[in-house]
Write a protein that holds these residues in place. Structure first.
Motif, mmCIF file in Angstrom:
data_model
loop_
_atom_site.group_PDB
_atom_site.id
_atom_site.type_symbol
_atom_site.label_atom_id
_atom_site.label_comp_id
_atom_site.label_asym_id
_atom_site.label_seq_id
_atom_site.Cartn_x
_atom_site.Cartn_y
_atom_site.Cartn_z
ATOM 1 N N GLU A 91 0.835 -1.191 0.000
ATOM 2 C CA GLU A 91 0.000 0.000 0.000
ATOM 3 C C GLU A 91 0.877 1.252 0.000
ATOM 4 O OE1 GLU A 91 -3.897 -1.055 2.453
ATOM 5 O OE2 GLU A 91 -2.049 -1.362 3.605
ATOM 6 N N SER A 92 0.270 2.373 -0.388
ATOM 7 C CA SER A 92 0.982 3.655 -0.427
ATOM 8 C C SER A 92 0.191 4.701 0.339
ATOM 9 C CB SER A 92 1.149 4.126 -1.874
ATOM 10 O OG SER A 92 2.016 3.279 -2.567
ATOM 11 N N PRO A 93 0.890 5.690 0.893
ATOM 12 C CA PRO A 93 0.193 6.751 1.632
ATOM 13 C C PRO A 93 -0.691 7.598 0.712
ATOM 14 C CG PRO A 93 2.607 7.038 1.738
ATOM 15 C CD PRO A 93 2.337 5.842 0.900
ATOM 16 N N SER A 94 -1.710 8.175 1.289
ATOM 17 C CA SER A 94 -2.645 9.008 0.523
ATOM 18 C C SER A 94 -2.074 10.365 0.166
ATOM 19 C CB SER A 94 -3.940 9.205 1.318
ATOM 20 O OG SER A 94 -4.555 7.966 1.531
ATOM 21 N N ASP A 95 -1.061 10.818 0.865
ATOM 22 C CA ASP A 95 -0.513 12.150 0.624
ATOM 23 C C ASP A 95 0.707 12.125 -0.302
ATOM 24 O OD1 ASP A 95 1.235 10.971 2.401
ATOM 25 O OD2 ASP A 95 1.365 12.698 3.735
ATOM 26 N N THR A 96 0.771 11.161 -1.184
ATOM 27 C CA THR A 96 1.866 11.036 -2.141
ATOM 28 C C THR A 96 1.696 12.087 -3.234
ATOM 29 O OG1 THR A 96 1.914 8.668 -1.683
ATOM 30 C CG2 THR A 96 3.017 9.400 -3.693
ATOM 31 N N ASN A 97 2.796 12.708 -3.676
ATOM 32 C CA ASN A 97 2.667 13.707 -4.752
ATOM 33 C C ASN A 97 2.544 13.029 -6.107
ATOM 34 O OD1 ASN A 97 5.257 13.524 -6.205
ATOM 35 N ND2 ASN A 97 6.182 14.378 -4.364
ATOM 36 N N ASP A 98 2.162 13.790 -7.114
ATOM 37 C CA ASP A 98 1.824 13.253 -8.429
ATOM 38 C C ASP A 98 2.969 12.482 -9.094
ATOM 39 O OD1 ASP A 98 3.277 15.607 -8.790
ATOM 40 O OD2 ASP A 98 1.863 16.488 -10.203
ATOM 41 N N ILE A 99 4.158 13.034 -9.094
ATOM 42 C CA ILE A 99 5.299 12.361 -9.729
ATOM 43 C C ILE A 99 5.618 11.074 -8.985
ATOM 44 C CG2 ILE A 99 7.742 12.548 -10.356
ATOM 45 C CD1 ILE A 99 5.938 14.375 -12.037
ATOM 46 N N ASP A 100 5.577 11.120 -7.657
ATOM 47 C CA ASP A 100 5.834 9.911 -6.872
ATOM 48 C C ASP A 100 4.758 8.854 -7.107
ATOM 49 O OD1 ASP A 100 8.209 10.878 -5.867
ATOM 50 O OD2 ASP A 100 7.328 11.564 -3.971
ATOM 51 N N MET A 101 3.518 9.282 -7.306
ATOM 52 C CA MET A 101 2.453 8.328 -7.620
ATOM 53 C C MET A 101 2.806 7.545 -8.883
ATOM 54 S SD MET A 101 -1.059 10.445 -6.946
ATOM 55 C CE MET A 101 -1.636 10.831 -5.298
ATOM 56 N N VAL A 102 3.219 8.253 -9.906
ATOM 57 C CA VAL A 102 3.567 7.602 -11.168
ATOM 58 C C VAL A 102 4.799 6.712 -10.980
ATOM 59 C CG1 VAL A 102 4.323 7.993 -13.551
ATOM 60 C CG2 VAL A 102 2.430 9.341 -12.595
ATOM 61 N N ASN A 103 5.780 7.174 -10.240
ATOM 62 C CA ASN A 103 6.970 6.359 -9.977
ATOM 63 C C ASN A 103 6.602 5.072 -9.243
ATOM 64 O OD1 ASN A 103 8.774 8.165 -11.176
ATOM 65 N ND2 ASN A 103 9.142 9.251 -9.261
ATOM 66 N N ILE A 104 5.733 5.180 -8.250
ATOM 67 C CA ILE A 104 5.287 4.012 -7.488
ATOM 68 C C ILE A 104 4.547 3.039 -8.400
ATOM 69 C CG2 ILE A 104 3.636 3.274 -5.714
ATOM 70 C CD1 ILE A 104 4.460 5.902 -4.186
ATOM 71 N N LEU A 105 3.668 3.563 -9.232
ATOM 72 C CA LEU A 105 2.910 2.690 -10.127
ATOM 73 C C LEU A 105 3.823 1.983 -11.125
ATOM 74 C CD1 LEU A 105 -0.268 4.862 -10.725
ATOM 75 C CD2 LEU A 105 -0.078 2.772 -9.341
ATOM 76 N N LEU A 106 4.809 2.693 -11.639
ATOM 77 C CA LEU A 106 5.740 2.044 -12.569
ATOM 78 C C LEU A 106 6.540 0.947 -11.864
ATOM 79 C CD1 LEU A 106 6.882 5.107 -14.672
ATOM 80 C CD2 LEU A 106 5.644 3.083 -15.509
ATOM 81 N N ASP A 107 6.910 1.181 -10.628
ATOM 82 C CA ASP A 107 7.586 0.140 -9.853
ATOM 83 C C ASP A 107 6.650 -1.056 -9.648
ATOM 84 O OD1 ASP A 107 9.893 -0.748 -8.182
ATOM 85 O OD2 ASP A 107 8.389 -0.629 -6.588
ATOM 86 N N ASP A 108 5.406 -0.786 -9.319
ATOM 87 C CA ASP A 108 4.416 -1.858 -9.158
ATOM 88 C C ASP A 108 4.210 -2.619 -10.463
ATOM 89 O OD1 ASP A 108 4.082 -1.171 -6.506
ATOM 90 O OD2 ASP A 108 2.154 -0.144 -6.816
#
Length: 162
Positions: A91-108
């Motif tokens: 899971e990921s925190p709700s307060d993640t910024n936009d670029i980090d969201m995309v980085n996390i999704l690409l890692d996933d």
């Protein structure tokens, strides 16, 4: 399993890997909902719509994976606690910024692709062409989505690769 002409014992390893993929998709789906709800900033409109498209696609895949497991005459995992135990992604925190969201999704995506390939390897050992075909399409689609997100990220972070 006579109607499929597959050996139930040979499909057990495939089903084990499918259940891990099912768990991955449940956590991924919820992460996409989290990001869709909590995206803010200048990239809101781009990512809000993209995340919705992605979680709708993930929801379809969740159902198809569970139905494939049932087709193979096994039971899909269906408890959230079990998904959290099995999943390769977290899971990921709700307060993640936009670029980090995309980085996390690409890692996933990378982790999900690895799991998909494990399913394909096991399905191949059991002569399970139906599962191989299903996962082949998923791999192609996720690779394309990853390419699109990576291109978006490069444009936003000025990390363009030539």
């Amino acid at each position: 399993m006579n109607y499929l002409n597959l050996d139930r014992d040979k499909t057990q390893n495939t089903v084990t890997q499918l259940n891990i993929l099912l768990a991955d998709y449940h956590i991924y789906y919820q992460k996409l909902r989290n990001f869709h709800w909590n995206i803010v900033g200048e990239n809101f409109f781009d990512l809000h719509a993209k995340f919705e498209e992605m979680y709708n696609d993930a929801l379809i895949k969740i159902d198809e994976l569970a139905e494939r497991i049932l087709t193979l005459r096994h039971q899909p995992e269906s408890h959230l606690t079990r998904y959290l135990e099995l999943s390769n992604i977290k899971e990921s925190p709700s307060d993640t910024n936009d670029i980090d969201m995309v980085n996390i999704l690409l890692d996933d995506h990378g982790k999900i692709l690895i799991q998909m390939r494990k399913v394909v390897d096991e399905a191949d050992k059991g002569n399970d062409e139906g599962t191989i075909d299903l996962l082949g399409a998923y791999i192609r689609e996720l690779e394309k989505t990853s390419w699109m997100l990576d291109t978006w990220r490069m444009n936003k972070t000025e990390n363009r690769q030539k």
